[in-house]
Structure formats: structure tokens, C-alpha cells
Motif scaffolding. Structure first.
Motif, PDB file in Angstrom:
ATOM      1  N   ILE A  64       0.820  -1.215   0.000  1.00  0.00           N
ATOM      2  CA  ILE A  64       0.000   0.000   0.000  1.00  0.00           C
ATOM      3  C   ILE A  64       0.855   1.266   0.000  1.00  0.00           C
ATOM      4  O   ILE A  64       0.318   2.373  -0.036  1.00  0.00           O
ATOM      5  N   ILE A  91       2.556   8.175   4.270  1.00  0.00           N
ATOM      6  CA  ILE A  91       2.040   7.728   2.982  1.00  0.00           C
ATOM      7  C   ILE A  91       3.004   8.188   1.895  1.00  0.00           C
ATOM      8  O   ILE A  91       3.164   9.392   1.665  1.00  0.00           O
ATOM      9  N   VAL A  96      -1.574   4.647  -0.234  1.00  0.00           N
ATOM     10  CA  VAL A  96      -2.957   4.749   0.229  1.00  0.00           C
ATOM     11  C   VAL A  96      -3.151   3.975   1.531  1.00  0.00           C
ATOM     12  O   VAL A  96      -2.579   2.898   1.712  1.00  0.00           O
ATOM     13  N   PRO A  98      -6.004   2.035   2.762  1.00  0.00           N
ATOM     14  CA  PRO A  98      -7.229   1.573   2.100  1.00  0.00           C
ATOM     15  C   PRO A  98      -8.478   1.766   2.965  1.00  0.00           C
ATOM     16  O   PRO A  98      -8.393   2.066   4.164  1.00  0.00           O
ATOM     17  N   THR A 117      -5.581  13.296   0.345  1.00  0.00           N
ATOM     18  CA  THR A 117      -6.989  13.215  -0.038  1.00  0.00           C
ATOM     19  C   THR A 117      -7.638  12.169   0.855  1.00  0.00           C
ATOM     20  O   THR A 117      -7.219  11.011   0.878  1.00  0.00           O
ATOM     21  N   THR A 131      -9.347  17.126  -0.146  1.00  0.00           N
ATOM     22  CA  THR A 131      -7.893  17.126  -0.180  1.00  0.00           C
ATOM     23  C   THR A 131      -7.390  18.151   0.821  1.00  0.00           C
ATOM     24  O   THR A 131      -7.720  19.339   0.724  1.00  0.00           O
ATOM     25  N   PHE A 147     -10.765   6.465   4.168  1.00  0.00           N
ATOM     26  CA  PHE A 147      -9.482   6.213   3.512  1.00  0.00           C
ATOM     27  C   PHE A 147      -8.649   7.496   3.543  1.00  0.00           C
ATOM     28  O   PHE A 147      -9.155   8.597   3.780  1.00  0.00           O
ATOM     29  N   GLN A 148      -7.344   7.317   3.278  1.00  0.00           N
ATOM     30  CA  GLN A 148      -6.437   8.443   3.087  1.00  0.00           C
ATOM     31  C   GLN A 148      -5.478   8.103   1.947  1.00  0.00           C
ATOM     32  O   GLN A 148      -4.958   6.978   1.896  1.00  0.00           O
ATOM     33  N   ILE A 149      -5.238   9.049   1.047  1.00  0.00           N
ATOM     34  CA  ILE A 149      -4.364   8.861  -0.106  1.00  0.00           C
ATOM     35  C   ILE A 149      -3.384  10.033  -0.181  1.00  0.00           C
ATOM     36  O   ILE A 149      -3.778  11.188   0.022  1.00  0.00           O
TER      37      ILE A 149
END
Length: 208
Positions: A64, A91, A96, A98, A117, A131, A147-149
């Protein structure tokens, strides 16, 4: 006479409260649904109330490209019974955290580096996505998928605070594809193609 009785009761209640200022977890004892038992007061030190485990970045060389470093009661015994805990999110670019839930806590995310995001899905299937840049925060209500990206090219770092010393964690992808949840049942309950389910199981190490 009534005033004397009242003052005596108040004094006793304050004295009792003073004896219950905290309950540092005795990690040598078993965890229970009501939490860890308290360490004897004579063995409690200031180090029980401080934690340095979130200083170093987590290892993001994984599937991830992200890492979560917890400061839950199991790592930080001083939060036992206080209704809060914390964690660090690292990150990498393209990484990500998930879709996952924390069954036991609300979550507050604070971005400290880069852009993240983040979003969650309400029980009415409404998606809330934003974001966030350094210094901005977002809340994720208890039990909801979120989630976090990393939104930037250089990755991102954030810190999270939970409303429980043991927030719990279940990652949706891992629950489905890294477990022994059988392919026919996953196909039936999610409408996913069985070929795709088997492929994802082979990637995440699931069986069935």
C-alpha cells in the motif's frame, strides 16, 4: 447538621476522585472487554505518560506504500481508560491507507506534511472527500468506512487522534482478500467476478 454531612460527603467524594486520576495499563495482564487492569500506583512513572514511538517515520515499502504507527493502549499504557489514543500516518507518493473502519472510535486527522486526499462513506452511502494540506484537519465518524491517499508527488504525513484507547481496526480489502473468506461467498455477497476475487486473493495472500 445537614451542612456538616454535606461537606463530609463532598470531601470523601473528592478524596475518592483523587485516587482515580488515572489507570495506567498493566500490559502484563490480559486485555479484557473493559480494558486492561491498572498497574499498582507505586510502579507508575512519568514514562507511562509519555510516548516517543511516533517520532520515526513508518516503513512504506509495502503493497500500500503506506504505514500506520499506533499509539494505542497496547503501545502507550498511559492512555488506558482516558478515552483517547493516537497514531502516525506515513504515505509515500502514490500510497494509500485503504478503506477501513475503527469500530470503537471517532478519528481526527491532522496533516503535517504534504497533501492527503481523505474521505468517508456515510451509512446513507454519501461520500465525503476532501484534499487536505499541512495544518488542516478532518474528522471520520466512528464505524464508517474511510481512507487516506497521498495527493502529492512527495508523499504525506499525518497524525490521527482517536476517541478510544483501543479504537480497533478492520481494513476492507484485507478482510475480503487476505482471509479465508471463500471465493464463492465473496462473489455472492459483493457481486465481484470470481476471477477478480481469486486474483486479489493471490496478491494479498488469502485462501478459499
Amino acid at each position: 447538621m445537614f451542612q456538616i454531612i454535606f461537606l463530609l460527603s463532598l470531601f470523601l467524594s473528592i478524596s475518592n476522585a483523587a485516587n482515580q486520576d488515572f489507570c495506567v495499563a498493566d500490559l502484563k495482564a490480559p486485555d479484557t472487554p473493559s480494558g486492561y487492569p491498572c498497574k499498582p500506583a507505586a510502579t507508575v512513572t512519568v514514562d507511562d505518560f509519555a510516548f516517543s514511538g511516533l517520532i520515526a517515520p513508518g516503513n512504506t515499502t509495502n503493497i500500500i506504500s503506506a504505514a500506520v504507527t499506533p499509539a494505542f493502549v497496547a503501545q502507550f499504557p498511559g492512555v488506558n481508560g482516558l478515552g483517547l489514543s493516537a497514531g502516525r500516518l506515513d504515505i509515500a507518493a502514490g500510497g494509500v491507507i485503504p478503506l477501513h473502519t475503527h469500530p470503537g472510535a471517532n478519528e481526527l486527522l491532522i496533516v503535517t506534511y504534504g497533501h492527503i486526499t481523505a474521505g468517508f462513506v456515510s451509512s446513507a452511502s454519501t461520500v465525503y472527500v476532501k484534499t487536505l494540506k499541512k495544518g488542516e484537519i478532518m474528522v471520520f465518524p466512528q464505524g464508517l468506512l474511510h481512507f487516506q491517499i497521498a495527493a502529492g508527488k512527495s508523499g504525506a504525513v499525518g497524525y490521527v487522534v482517536f476517541s478510544s484507547a483501543s479504537p480497533g481496526l478492520q481494513i476492507l480489502d484485507f478482510a475480503l482478500f487476505a482471509s479465508n473468506f471463500s471465493t464463492p461467498l465473496i462473489t455472492k455477497t459483493t457481486f465481484l467476478d470470481p476471477v477478480l476475487v481469486k486474483k486479489l486473493k493471490s496478491v494479498l495472500g488469502g485462501s478459499g
